[in-house]
Design an enzyme around this catalytic site. Structure first.
Site, short mmCIF file in Angstrom:
data_model
loop_
_atom_site.label_atom_id
_atom_site.label_comp_id
_atom_site.label_asym_id
_atom_site.label_seq_id
_atom_site.Cartn_x
_atom_site.Cartn_y
_atom_site.Cartn_z
N GLU A 78 121.22 44.51 -21.69
CA GLU A 78 121.26 45.10 -20.35
C GLU A 78 122.33 44.48 -19.46
O GLU A 78 123.07 45.19 -18.78
CB GLU A 78 119.88 45.02 -19.68
CG GLU A 78 118.81 45.86 -20.38
CD GLU A 78 119.16 47.33 -20.54
OE1 GLU A 78 120.13 47.80 -19.91
OE2 GLU A 78 118.47 48.02 -21.32
N GLU A 94 124.18 54.40 -20.45
CA GLU A 94 123.42 54.75 -21.66
C GLU A 94 124.36 54.96 -22.84
O GLU A 94 124.06 54.55 -23.96
CB GLU A 94 122.57 56.00 -21.44
CG GLU A 94 121.63 55.93 -20.23
CD GLU A 94 120.80 54.66 -20.14
OE1 GLU A 94 120.44 54.11 -21.19
OE2 GLU A 94 120.52 54.22 -18.99
N GLU A 96 111.00 52.40 -25.33
CA GLU A 96 111.29 51.06 -24.86
C GLU A 96 110.32 50.73 -23.71
O GLU A 96 110.13 51.55 -22.82
CB GLU A 96 112.72 50.93 -24.34
CG GLU A 96 113.07 49.48 -24.03
CD GLU A 96 114.51 49.28 -23.55
OE1 GLU A 96 115.23 50.28 -23.35
OE2 GLU A 96 114.89 48.12 -23.39
N1 TRP Z 1 116.88 50.63 -21.53
C1 TRP Z 1 116.92 51.51 -20.42
C2 TRP Z 1 118.25 51.29 -19.74
O1 TRP Z 1 118.50 50.30 -19.16
C3 TRP Z 1 115.87 51.37 -19.39
C4 TRP Z 1 114.44 51.37 -19.79
C5 TRP Z 1 113.73 50.37 -20.26
C6 TRP Z 1 113.50 52.38 -19.55
N2 TRP Z 1 112.42 50.69 -20.36
C7 TRP Z 1 112.25 51.91 -19.92
C8 TRP Z 1 113.62 53.67 -19.07
C9 TRP Z 1 111.09 52.66 -19.76
C10 TRP Z 1 112.46 54.42 -18.92
C11 TRP Z 1 111.21 53.92 -19.25
O2 TRP Z 1 119.14 52.04 -19.82
ZN ZN Z 2 120.32 49.68 -20.07
#
Ligand code: TRP
Ligand code: ZN
Length: 897
Positions: free
Chosen positions: A326, A304, A127
Site C-alpha cells: 500500500e 489499483e 481483502e
Molecule cells: N487493497 C485496496 C486498495 O488499497 C483496499 C482494500 C483493502 C479494500 N481492504 C478492502 C477495499 C476492503 C474494499 C474493501 O486499493
Molecule cells: Zn491499495
C-alpha cells in the site's frame, strides 16, 4: 446473538510458514442470492519445512455440506471458525485432493465482505480476510494458488459472468441458466480472488503495448452509466503507459477489467485482472462529477492498476507487511498523477495536496490511541489497519528512499525487487534491502538499519531547527535536533534518518549559493541527511542573515519547528523558489494568528485574528500575475480546524471554530474587491476540461464566490448571493454548479433554501450527486446548533440508506468526522448521536462502524465539558454486548491510558 470468532491480538513475531500449500483451486459457483452453492476442489501438499500438523482451514458464516479427501468422505472437526482435518493421507509428495461443498447467503451479507449482492448483481470483496466467507481455505496471503473458476447463474438476470484471468469457455445450461469458465494464468493469494455477475455493460478499448502485445481493457457499469466511463478508461490507458515508461512494468494480462459497484466499503480493490471499484471512483461526466472527482478517479484507477505489480506479482507475506504494497502503491499513484501534469506548478500543487492529507489525517493518528508503526507489531482486527499510516506515511517512507538513492537509483531498485521476488510473498525488509542493494554507494545503503526505524517506530518525529548568523565570520550555522514523543506501547524512540532538503534565501528574496566549511559549493536545493539527535551544519560566505527554507518539498514526514519571525515568513511566502515552502510560510502565518486569537481572553465574535501584513500578503498572492490559480487557492485556504487543533495541547473545538470563521470573515471582507476580480478573471468559457490548469481556475473562482457570499452576510450585499444562485442554475458543469451551491449554503443565505431542493430534483436519480447533496448539508458551518437537527432530518429522508456505505458516510461521517464545529456540542448531543450510530452500524457493517468509531480518537485533548462527555459516549459504546472485533479494538484503544 453472540459474535463468532472473537479473537485477541495477533503478533507479527508469531509468524510461521503455513503447514500446507494449496497448488490449485477449482471453484464452481451456482449463484443465487438466497443460497449460493460453492464447490471447492483443491490440490494441497504438506509444507516439508514445518513440523507435521493438522490442516486448519478458515471459514466464516458458511454452511458446510460435504468434505471429501481424495474422493472419499473424510472425518473432520470444527474448532471455532476453523475446519480441522487430522490424519491426512501421506502420499510420497505429501499431496492430496480436498473437496469442500458449502453454501452461503449473499443477499444477507451486509458486511460487504465475501460474496454479496448489490443492485441485484453479485460482487466479492476478499481483502483482507473475506475469502473465508466464500469457502474454507488457508486464507492468508503467503498461500498462492492457481485458480480455475466456473460461474453458473440465471442468464436473464445475470448476463455477465466475470472472474480473474481469461475466459476459456462459456455456454448455455438448462432452466435458463448459463455458465462461464475463467482461468487465471497467475498464482495468487486468496485475497485477490474476485467474481462479478449481473446486468452490466462494458466500455471496451483495445491497446497495443510497447512490446507489441495486444490487450483488451474493459470498464463495466450498470446500463445507463456508460456515458460516465470515458474518464476512467482514459485513466486506465494512461496508467498502463506510465508504468511501462517509468518503471518498465508492462501489463501482463490479455484482459484487464474494472467493474463499478455502488455498495463498497472502501475506494477500490486490485483483484488480479478484475478490479472492483466504488462507483465514486469510476463514474464521471461533467454534469455529475466535480474536478476533484475527476482527479480522484485518475489516482484510484492508477493505484489499483499499479497494484498489479506492487501487490499482485509480488505480494505480502503476512498482513503486518501491508504497507509493502500500500505505501509503495500510493507512492506510485502520487508520482503518476504528478507525471501527468504538464506544468511544474501543477506537480507542486499535487504535492501540497498530498501533504495536507498526511498532516490533517495521519499526524493525528500518529499522536493518538491508534498510533502504530508503518509495519505494525500487533492487531486485533486487520481491517482497522488500512490506515493513513500504512498508506500515506508508508508512501512518504518510500519517497524518502527515492530521495536518498535518486530517481534513477530508485527505478533500478524496483527492477532488482522484481528480479528477486516476482511471484513471491515478501516483507518490507525485502523491499528496503532491494532498493539499497541496487544502490550500494547511496546514503540508504550506508544507513539502512537506522533508516528502517521508519518501519518499526510509530509517532511523528519533530525536527527542532535554529540558526545563527556570524557577521564577522560571514557564516550561517543551522542546528538541527530531532525527537519523537512516546506512542502507545513504545516509550523510547531512537533517532530517525531524516532527509532535510534545504536552501537559504537572502533578505531580498534571492536564493543564495550554498558553500560549506570545506569550501565546496553544494547543489541547491541541498539534502542534508540527519541521523543524530542533534547536529549542525555551517555555510560560509554569507553577507547578511538569511532566511532558511527548511524541509523543502516536505522531504520527510516530520514536524519542523523553527522560530521564524513574521518578516521571515513573509519573505518566504513572497520569494521561495520551493513552492511547497512558499505555501507552508502562509500556513505558518495563519496558524500563528489562529493560536494567538485562541489563547486570547477576548470573546471570539468581535475578534480580528488576522493582521494587515497577512491580509496584504494574501492580496498579493491572489493578484499575482504569474502564479497559477490552483496554487493561489491552496495558499488562500486557511489551515483546517483539525490541523489547528493538532497544534494545541488542550482543544476547545468551539473556540477553534469561532476563530477560524472570524479569519474567513476577515479575508472575505478585506479582500472583497480582489475576490470580485478573481471571480470574473477566472470565469471559464470554452469546453469543460478537467485538467489541472482549468480545474485550478474553477477552484479559485469557487473560492472567490464563497468569500463574496460570506462578505455579503456582513455588508448586506444582495448582488453576489444573487450571482451565486444564477451560477448555480446556469453552470455548464458540476464543479461550478456545486461550488455555487456550497457558497450559498456556507453563508447560510436564504437562497440556499431554494437551491437545495432544486438541486435534489435535478439529480434525484444520480446516487453520487445525492451523496454530495447530503454531505454538503451535514458538513455545513454550524450556526446556533442547527446542524445536528438537520442531520437527524436527513437520516429520515427517503433517499437515506444506512446500509449503503457511501450514503452513510455522506451524512454521518460528514457530520461526526468532518464538521468539528457542529459535532463538538457543549450539550454532548453530537457524541450521543455518534454512539448511537456506531452501535447501529456495527450490527450492519462493522468495518464502516469502526471507521466512524475513530471520530473520537483525540478525545483526551478536549477541554471540559467536551472531554467528559466524549469519554462517556466511548464508555457507552464499549459497554455494548456483542460488539464486533473492529469496533471493540478502536474504542478499547481510545479508552486505554
Ligand atoms: N487493497 C485496496 C486498495 O488499497 C483496499 C482494500 C483493502 C479494500 N481492504 C478492502 C477495499 C476492503 C474494499 C474493501 O486499493
Ligand atoms: Zn491499495
Amino acid at each position: 446473538m453472540t459474535r463468532e470468532g472473537q479473537h485477541s491480538a495477533i503478533h507479527r513475531a508469531d509468524y510461521t510458514a503455513p503447514a500446507f500449500w494449496i497448488d490449485t483451486v477449482e471453484l464452481c459457483f451456482d449463484l443465487d442470492p438466497a443460497k449460493t452453492r460453492v464447490l471447492n476442489k483443491m490440490r494441497l501438499r504438506r509444507n516439508a519445512d514445518v513440523p507435521a500438523q493438522p490442516l486448519r482451514l478458515d471459514g466464516e458464516e458458511l454452511n458446510l455440506a460435504r468434505v471429501l479427501v481424495n474422493g472419499q468422505g473424510a472425518s473432520f472437526k470444527m474448532d471455532g471458525n476453523q475446519l480441522v482435518l487430522e490424519n491426512l493421507p501421506a502420499a510420497e509428495d505429501g499431496a492430496f485432493d480436498l473437496e469442500i461443498f458449502t453454501t452461503c447467503c449473499p443477499a444477507k451479507n451486509t458486511k460487504l465482505m465475501g460474496l454479496y449482492v448489490s443492485n441485484d448483481s453479485f460482487f466479492t470483496q476478499c481483502e483482507a480476510e473475506g475469502f473465508r466467507r466464500i469457502t474454507y481455505f488457508l486464507d492468508r496471503p503467503d498461500v498462492m494458488a492457481s485458480y480455475t473458476v466456473t460461474l453458473r447463474a440465471d442468464k436473464a438476470k445475470y448476463p455477465v459472468l466475470l472472474s480473474n484471468g481469461n475466459l476459456v469457455e462459456q455456454g448455455t445450461l438448462d432452466d435458463g441458466r448459463h455458465f462461464a469458465k475463467w482461468v487465471d494464468p497467475f498464482k495468487k493469494p486468496s485475497y485477490l480472488f474476485a467474481l462479478v455477475a449481473g446486468q452490466l455493460v462494458g466500455r471496451e478499448q483495445r491497446i497495443t503495448a510497447r512490446n507489441g502485445r495486444e490487450h483488451l481493457l474493459q470498464v463495466f457499469v450498470r446500463p445507463g452509466d456508460l456515458d460516465k466511463t470515458e474518464h476512467a478508461m482514459n485513466s486506465l490507458m494512461a496508467s498502463v503507459a506510465w508504468d511501462e515508461a517509468r518503471f518498465g512494468l508492462p501489463l501482463d494480462l490479455e484482459r484487464f477489467m474494472i467493474v463499478a459497484t455502488s455498495d463498497f466499503n472502501m475506494g477500490a480493490m486490485e483483484n488480479k485482472g478484475l478490479n472492483i471499484f466504488n462507483t465514486k471512483y469510476v463514474l464521471a461526466n461533467q454534469a455529475t462529477a466535480t474536478d476533484t472527482d475527476y482527479s480522484n478517479i485518475e489516482s484510484v484507477v492508477g493505484h489499483e492498476y499499479f497494484h498489479n505489480w506492487t501487490g499482485n506479482r509480488v505480494t505480502c507475506r503476512d498482513w503486518f507487511q501491508l504497507s509493502l504494497k500500500e505505501g509503495l502503491t500510493v507512492f506510485r499513484d502520487q508520482e503518476f498523477s504528478q507525471d501527468l501534469c504538464r506544468e511544474p506548478s501543477a506537480r507542486a500543487v499535487k504535492r501540497i495536496e498530498d501533504v495536507r492529507v498526511l498532516r490533517t489525517a495521519q499526524f493525528p493518528e500518529d499522536a493518538g490511541p491508534m498510533a502504530h508503526p508503518v509495519r505494525p507489531d500487533s492487531y486485533i482486527e486487520i481491517n482497522n489497519f488500512y490506515t493513513v499510516t500504512i498508506y500515506e506515511k508508508g508512501a512518504e517512507v518510500v519517497r524518502m528512499m527515492q530521495t536518498l538513492v535518486g530517481r534513477e537509483g530508485f527505478a533500478k531498485g524496483m527492477t532488482l525487487y522484481f528480479e528477486r521476488f516476482d511471484g513471491q510473498a515478501v516483507t518490507c525488509d525485502d523491499f528496503a534491502q532491494a532498493i539499497a542493494d541496487a544502490n550500494p554507494d547511496s546514503d540508504l545503503a550506508r544507513l539502512l538499519p537506522q533508516f528502517k526505524r521508519w518501519y518499526s517506530q510509530a509517532g511523528t518525529p519533530r525536527v527542532h531547527a535554529s540558526g545563527s548568523f556570524d557577521a564577522a565570520a560571514r557564516t550561517y550555522t543551522l542546528t538541527l535536533g530531532q525527537s519523537c514523543a512516546p506512542t502507545p506501547g513504545q516509550a523510547v524512540k531512537e533517532p530517525f534518518v531524516i532527509p532535510v532538503s534545504l536552501g537559504l534565501v537572502g533578505a531580498d528574496g534571492r536564493e543564495l549559493a550554498l558553500r560549506t566549511m570545506d569550501g565546496n559549493t553544494v547543489p541547491s536545493p541541498y539534502t542534508f541527511v540527519m541521523t543524530q539527535a542533534s547536529e549542525t551544519l555551517t555555510f560560509v560566505d554569507i553577507d547578511a542573515e538569511p532566511v532558511p527554507s527548511i524541509l523543502r518539498g516536505f522531504s520527510a514526514p516530520v514536524v519542523l519547528e523553527f522560530d521564524y519571525s513574521d518578516e521571515q515568513l513573509l519573505t518566504l511566502l513572497a520569494n521561495d523558489i520551493d513552492p511547497f515552502n512558499r505555501w507552508e510560510a502562509g500556513q505558518r502565518l495563519a496558524v500563528r494568528s489562529a493560536l494567538k486569537a485562541i489563547a486570547a481572553v477576548a470573546d471570539p465574535a468581535p475578534l480580528q485574528p488576522l493582521n494587515t501584513a497577512y491580509i496584504d500578503a494574501m492580496r498579493s498572492v491572489l493578484r499575482h500575475p504569474t502564479l497559477d490559480a490552483a496554487f493561489k487557492e491552496l495558499v488562500l485556504t486557511l489551515p483546517s480546524e483539525t490541523y489547528i487543533a493538532e497544534q494545541l495541547d488542550v482543544v476547545d473545538p468551539q473556540r477553534i471554530h469561532a476563530v477560524r470563521e472570524a479569519m474567513r470573515g476577515q479575508l472575505a471582507v478585506a479582500l472583497t474587491d480582489d475576490w470580485a476580480w478573481a471571480f470574473d478573471a477566472h470565469a471559464d468559457n470554452g469546453a469543460y476540461q478537467p485538467d489541472p490548469l482549468s480545474s485550478g481556475r474553477r477552484a479559485l473562482a469557487g473560492m472567490a464566490l464563497t468569500h463574496l457570499c460570506l462578505a455579503a452576510r456582513t455588508t448586506g450585499d444582495v448582488v453576489w448571493p444573487g450571482k451565486a444562485y444564477q451560477r448555480f442554475k446556469d453552470a455548464g458543469n458540476m464543479t461550478d454548479r456545486f461550488n455555487a451551491l456550497a457558497a450559498l449554503v456556507a453563508s447560510d443565505h436564504a437562497l440556499a433554501a431554494q437551491a437545495l431542493p432544486r438541486f435534489h430534483a435535478m439529480f434525484k436519480d444520480e446516487a453520487l450527486v445525492l451523496d454530495k447533496w447530503f454531505a454538503l448539508q451535514a458538513g455545513a458551518p454550524d450556526r446556533a446548533g442547527n446542524i445536528l437537527p438537520a442531520v437527524r432530518q436527513l437520516m429520515k429522508h427517503p433517499d437515506f440508506n444506512l446500509r449503503n456505505p457511501n450514503r452513510a458516510r455522506s451524512v454521518i461521517f460528514s457530520y461526526c468526522s468532518a464538521n468539528p464545529g457542529a459535532f463538538h456540542r457543549p450539550d454532548a448531543a453530537g457524541y450521543v448521536f455518534w454512539s448511537d450510530r456506531v452501535i447501529e452500524l456495527d450490527g450492519i457493517n462493522p468495518q464502516v462502524a469502526a471507521r466512524l468509531a475513530r471520530a473520537l480518537d483525540r478525545w483526551k485533548k478536549l477541554t471540559e465539558p467536551y472531554r467528559s462527555a466524549a469519554r462517556e459516549a466511548l464508555v457507552r459504546v464499549a459497554a455494548k454486548a456483542d460488539l464486533s472485533n473492529d469496533v471493540r479494538e478502536v474504542v478499547t484503544r481510545a479508552l486505554a491510558d
